[in-house]
Motif scaffolding. Structure first.
Motif, PDB file in Angstrom:
ATOM      1  N   GLN A  12       0.819  -1.209   0.000  1.00 25.70           N
ATOM      2  CA  GLN A  12       0.000   0.000   0.000  1.00 25.70           C
ATOM      3  C   GLN A  12       0.856   1.264   0.000  1.00 25.70           C
ATOM      4  N   LEU A  13       2.094   1.152  -0.469  1.00 22.70           N
ATOM      5  CA  LEU A  13       3.011   2.292  -0.376  1.00 22.70           C
ATOM      6  C   LEU A  13       2.538   3.505  -1.164  1.00 22.70           C
ATOM      7  N   ARG A  14       2.084   3.297  -2.375  1.00 27.10           N
ATOM      8  CA  ARG A  14       1.633   4.432  -3.184  1.00 27.10           C
ATOM      9  C   ARG A  14       0.491   5.160  -2.476  1.00 27.10           C
ATOM     10  N   LYS A  15      -0.461   4.394  -1.983  1.00 27.41           N
ATOM     11  CA  LYS A  15      -1.601   4.980  -1.259  1.00 27.41           C
ATOM     12  C   LYS A  15      -1.103   5.755  -0.033  1.00 27.41           C
ATOM     13  N   GLN A  25       8.100   9.658  -4.589  1.00 19.22           N
ATOM     14  CA  GLN A  25       8.988   8.509  -4.424  1.00 19.22           C
ATOM     15  C   GLN A  25      10.373   8.987  -4.015  1.00 19.22           C
ATOM     16  N   GLN A  26      10.827  10.086  -4.588  1.00 20.77           N
ATOM     17  CA  GLN A  26      12.145  10.628  -4.265  1.00 20.77           C
ATOM     18  C   GLN A  26      12.227  11.056  -2.802  1.00 20.77           C
ATOM     19  N   GLN A  27      11.207  11.715  -2.309  1.00 24.64           N
ATOM     20  CA  GLN A  27      11.195  12.143  -0.901  1.00 24.64           C
ATOM     21  C   GLN A  27      11.226  10.932   0.031  1.00 24.64           C
ATOM     22  N   LEU A  28      10.450   9.922  -0.297  1.00 21.82           N
ATOM     23  CA  LEU A  28      10.420   8.713   0.525  1.00 21.82           C
ATOM     24  C   LEU A  28      11.768   8.005   0.479  1.00 21.82           C
ATOM     25  N   ALA A  29      12.325   7.888  -0.704  1.00 26.40           N
ATOM     26  CA  ALA A  29      13.629   7.239  -0.858  1.00 26.40           C
ATOM     27  C   ALA A  29      14.696   7.937  -0.023  1.00 26.40           C
ATOM     28  N   THR A  35      17.282   4.403  -3.169  1.00 29.00           N
ATOM     29  CA  THR A  35      17.071   5.167  -4.393  1.00 29.00           C
ATOM     30  C   THR A  35      15.579   5.245  -4.736  1.00 29.00           C
ATOM     31  N   ARG A  36      15.243   6.211  -5.564  1.00 31.72           N
ATOM     32  CA  ARG A  36      13.865   6.339  -6.040  1.00 31.72           C
ATOM     33  C   ARG A  36      13.471   5.091  -6.822  1.00 31.72           C
ATOM     34  N   GLN A  37      14.423   4.526  -7.551  1.00 35.55           N
ATOM     35  CA  GLN A  37      14.154   3.314  -8.331  1.00 35.55           C
ATOM     36  C   GLN A  37      13.773   2.150  -7.426  1.00 35.55           C
ATOM     37  N   THR A  38      14.364   2.096  -6.249  1.00 37.60           N
ATOM     38  CA  THR A  38      14.025   1.038  -5.292  1.00 37.60           C
ATOM     39  C   THR A  38      12.579   1.190  -4.842  1.00 37.60           C
ATOM     40  N   ILE A  39      12.172   2.404  -4.531  1.00 36.63           N
ATOM     41  CA  ILE A  39      10.785   2.649  -4.119  1.00 36.63           C
ATOM     42  C   ILE A  39       9.836   2.292  -5.255  1.00 36.63           C
ATOM     43  N   ALA A  40      10.166   2.691  -6.476  1.00 36.88           N
ATOM     44  CA  ALA A  40       9.321   2.383  -7.633  1.00 36.88           C
ATOM     45  C   ALA A  40       9.186   0.869  -7.820  1.00 36.88           C
ATOM     46  N   ALA A  41      10.283   0.148  -7.664  1.00 34.25           N
ATOM     47  CA  ALA A  41      10.256  -1.312  -7.839  1.00 34.25           C
ATOM     48  C   ALA A  41       9.440  -1.995  -6.741  1.00 34.25           C
ATOM     49  N   GLU A  43       6.931  -0.587  -5.039  1.00 36.87           N
ATOM     50  CA  GLU A  43       5.532  -0.251  -5.312  1.00 36.87           C
ATOM     51  C   GLU A  43       4.957  -1.097  -6.443  1.00 36.87           C
ATOM     52  N   ALA A  44       5.770  -1.385  -7.449  1.00 33.15           N
ATOM     53  CA  ALA A  44       5.316  -2.150  -8.612  1.00 33.15           C
ATOM     54  C   ALA A  44       5.295  -3.656  -8.349  1.00 33.15           C
ATOM     55  N   GLY A  45       5.777  -4.070  -7.178  1.00 34.19           N
ATOM     56  CA  GLY A  45       5.802  -5.492  -6.853  1.00 34.19           C
ATOM     57  C   GLY A  45       6.920  -6.259  -7.541  1.00 34.19           C
ATOM     58  N   LYS A  46       7.915  -5.535  -8.054  1.00 37.24           N
ATOM     59  CA  LYS A  46       9.039  -6.174  -8.742  1.00 37.24           C
ATOM     60  C   LYS A  46      10.187  -6.486  -7.792  1.00 37.24           C
ATOM     61  N   TYR A  47      10.107  -5.966  -6.590  1.00 31.96           N
ATOM     62  CA  TYR A  47      11.189  -6.114  -5.618  1.00 31.96           C
ATOM     63  C   TYR A  47      10.577  -6.163  -4.228  1.00 31.96           C
ATOM     64  N   SER A  48      11.038  -7.109  -3.427  1.00 37.91           N
ATOM     65  CA  SER A  48      10.593  -7.202  -2.036  1.00 37.91           C
ATOM     66  C   SER A  48      11.627  -6.514  -1.153  1.00 37.91           C
ATOM     67  N   PRO A  49      11.193  -5.623  -0.295  1.00 40.68           N
ATOM     68  CA  PRO A  49      12.153  -4.888   0.529  1.00 40.68           C
ATOM     69  C   PRO A  49      12.792  -5.775   1.589  1.00 40.68           C
ATOM     70  N   SER A  50      13.986  -5.388   2.005  1.00 41.60           N
ATOM     71  CA  SER A  50      14.612  -6.062   3.143  1.00 41.60           C
ATOM     72  C   SER A  50      13.785  -5.755   4.386  1.00 41.60           C
ATOM     73  N   LEU A  51      14.012  -6.500   5.433  1.00 37.36           N
ATOM     74  CA  LEU A  51      13.310  -6.216   6.686  1.00 37.36           C
ATOM     75  C   LEU A  51      13.632  -4.818   7.189  1.00 37.36           C
ATOM     76  N   GLU A  52      14.880  -4.417   7.057  1.00 42.30           N
ATOM     77  CA  GLU A  52      15.282  -3.084   7.514  1.00 42.30           C
ATOM     78  C   GLU A  52      14.495  -2.001   6.775  1.00 42.30           C
ATOM     79  N   VAL A  53      14.394  -2.121   5.458  1.00 41.30           N
ATOM     80  CA  VAL A  53      13.642  -1.143   4.662  1.00 41.30           C
ATOM     81  C   VAL A  53      12.162  -1.203   5.021  1.00 41.30           C
ATOM     82  N   ALA A  54      11.626  -2.403   5.183  1.00 38.96           N
ATOM     83  CA  ALA A  54      10.209  -2.541   5.547  1.00 38.96           C
ATOM     84  C   ALA A  54       9.922  -1.866   6.881  1.00 38.96           C
TER      85      ALA A  54
END
Length: 81
Positions: A12-15, A25-29, A35-41, A43-54
């Motif tokens: 639900q990150l985008r929401k 995305q840049q502010q959150l990153a 990186t902003r690309q990490t947040i985008a990935a 949000e798109a479900g292409k990448y699962s965050p590490s526990l630390e990032v979560a």
């Protein structure tokens, strides 16, 4: 025990970003040190965050992890466990 869990992690990150003063995305990153690309990935479900990032995301949005991320196991895989 080398079976890999299969399923889908949705989020639900985008929401949550839009609920938090339309955070970009840049502010959150920048706030969590990725990186902003990490947040985008994520949000798109292409990448699962590490526990630390979560956990950092959970802190930023003051939301529990299960409100930010949801796990849906594939039904066909659960019968093999």
């Amino acid at each position: 025990m080398s079976k890999k869990a299969k399923g889908v992690i949705s989020n639900q990150l985008r929401k949550k970003r839009f609920e938090k003063d339309e955070m970009t995305q840049q502010q959150l990153a920048k706030a969590i040190g990725v990186t902003r690309q990490t947040i985008a990935a994520i949000e798109a479900g292409k990448y699962s965050p590490s526990l630390e990032v979560a956990f950092c995301l959970s802190d930023i949005f003051a939301s529990p992890l299960d409100e930010l991320f949801q796990w849906q196991a594939n039904d066909s895989d659960t019968s093999k466990v």
